[in-house]
Design an enzyme around this catalytic site. Sequence first.
Site, PDB file in Angstrom:
ATOM      1  N   LYS A  49      14.615   2.669  -4.497  1.00 42.05           N
ATOM      2  CA  LYS A  49      14.901   3.070  -6.156  1.00 42.05           C
ATOM      3  C   LYS A  49      16.058   4.025  -5.821  1.00 42.05           C
ATOM      4  O   LYS A  49      17.306   3.945  -6.265  1.00 42.05           O
ATOM      5  CB  LYS A  49      13.744   3.570  -7.018  1.00 42.05           C
ATOM      6  CG  LYS A  49      12.881   2.643  -7.494  1.00 42.05           C
ATOM      7  CD  LYS A  49      11.615   3.277  -7.840  1.00 42.05           C
ATOM      8  CE  LYS A  49      10.572   2.105  -8.456  1.00 42.05           C
ATOM      9  NZ  LYS A  49       9.175   2.538  -8.584  1.00 42.05           N
ATOM     10  N   GLN A  93       5.911   7.913  -9.973  1.00 43.75           N
ATOM     11  CA  GLN A  93       5.553   6.868  -9.048  1.00 43.75           C
ATOM     12  C   GLN A  93       3.979   6.583  -9.117  1.00 43.75           C
ATOM     13  O   GLN A  93       3.198   7.549  -8.924  1.00 43.75           O
ATOM     14  CB  GLN A  93       5.898   7.034  -7.925  1.00 43.75           C
ATOM     15  CG  GLN A  93       5.677   5.850  -6.693  1.00 43.75           C
ATOM     16  CD  GLN A  93       6.502   4.570  -7.194  1.00 43.75           C
ATOM     17  OE1 GLN A  93       7.584   4.610  -7.753  1.00 43.75           O
ATOM     18  NE2 GLN A  93       5.869   3.180  -7.087  1.00 43.75           N
ATOM     19  N   ASP A 116      10.651   3.610 -17.265  1.00 45.37           N
ATOM     20  CA  ASP A 116       9.405   2.870 -16.657  1.00 45.37           C
ATOM     21  C   ASP A 116       8.784   1.975 -17.675  1.00 45.37           C
ATOM     22  O   ASP A 116       8.096   1.091 -17.425  1.00 45.37           O
ATOM     23  CB  ASP A 116       8.260   3.793 -16.152  1.00 45.37           C
ATOM     24  CG  ASP A 116       8.056   3.433 -14.534  1.00 45.37           C
ATOM     25  OD1 ASP A 116       8.541   2.519 -14.079  1.00 45.37           O
ATOM     26  OD2 ASP A 116       7.358   4.255 -14.002  1.00 45.37           O
TER      27      ASP A 116
HETATM   28  N1  GUN Z   1       3.970   1.416  -8.838  1.00 42.91           N
HETATM   29  C1  GUN Z   1       4.263   0.214  -8.581  1.00 42.91           C
HETATM   30  N2  GUN Z   1       5.209  -0.111  -9.322  1.00 42.91           N
HETATM   31  C2  GUN Z   1       5.623   0.830 -10.101  1.00 42.91           C
HETATM   32  C3  GUN Z   1       6.507   0.780 -11.342  1.00 42.91           C
HETATM   33  O1  GUN Z   1       7.350   0.202 -11.534  1.00 42.91           O
HETATM   34  N3  GUN Z   1       6.555   2.084 -11.673  1.00 42.91           N
HETATM   35  C4  GUN Z   1       5.895   3.221 -11.312  1.00 42.91           C
HETATM   36  N4  GUN Z   1       6.168   4.343 -11.838  1.00 42.91           N
HETATM   37  N5  GUN Z   1       5.039   3.108 -10.339  1.00 42.91           N
HETATM   38  C5  GUN Z   1       4.835   1.861  -9.764  1.00 42.91           C
END
Ligand code: GUN
Length: 291
Positions: A49, A93, A116
């Site tokens: 990211k 996350q 998100d």
């Molecule tokens: N863990 C796996 N995929 C995601 C996501 O799209 N966002 C977040 N915050 N955690 C994740």
Amino acid sequence: MEVIDGNQIAAALVAELKAEVSAIRGRKPCITLVRVGEDPASVSYVKKKGRTAAEIGIESRVLLPPVGIAQAELEALVDGLNRDPGVDGILVQSPLPDHLDEAAVFARISPEKDVDGFHPYNLGKVVQGDEAGFAPCTPAGIMELLARSSVELEGRHVVVLGRSLIVGRPVALLALQRRAGANATVTVCHSKTVDLPSIARQADVLIAAIGRAEFVTADMVKPGAVVIDVGINRVSDPSRKAGYRLVGDVHFESVAPLVSKITPVPGGVGPMTVAMLMKNTVKAFRRRGGC
Ligand code: GUN
């Protein structure tokens, strides 16, 4: 049969965002990524990211609070980010360590910074079909992948395998929306569904998001269907340096010869999730008055 190239489609989206962000004068969009603990998949996702943000020209900050952080402290950290005028997007996350209440943390994030799309307000916007909110990135990425692969959903039967809050439920709602690019007839199957294979076989578009390695086999797929594989499962493979390889929720070798289009794992839905996170960050920046 066509293998849908998620890397290529995500790269096109990233290039579009890069052009858009480079035209912004002054402060650039900023996303803050919060990772608690050292879950190896989370470490790699957060890195990815950050790299994609840098490529676009989005500022990214990574916060790594101690793994033993208390709920109240993590919520106070989120409160601080909510108040920080230089932060447009906040991502905590998942998964968080077991002692933390993830849903409460997601709900603490200001809905305007919830890139998100996990806050109840933004999930409500998805239910309403109101595009002013933020749709969760993986479901939004699947819709974008289908649109950019010229897969028409209108009137067709989309079968979603899995009812998670992060993928199954929101992607079902997005496919159902009353708008161009959606308007599908949607069925959601889950662990308690009776005779799941017979329902899956009715799908014009089958979206597999159950989190079980190679669960979907050839007998569950209608010839000519479009198959979207959302699974990312690690299976042990001593022949690889890492000791494992990634497989999807679909048994690719047996299913691919039957279908009209299919996404691979890796290189299908995964890269789209990150691209949509960046798109949501630019949207948050603009909605917060960035130029
Ligand atoms: N863990 C796996 N995929 C995601 C996501 O799209 N966002 C977040 N915050 N955690 C994740």
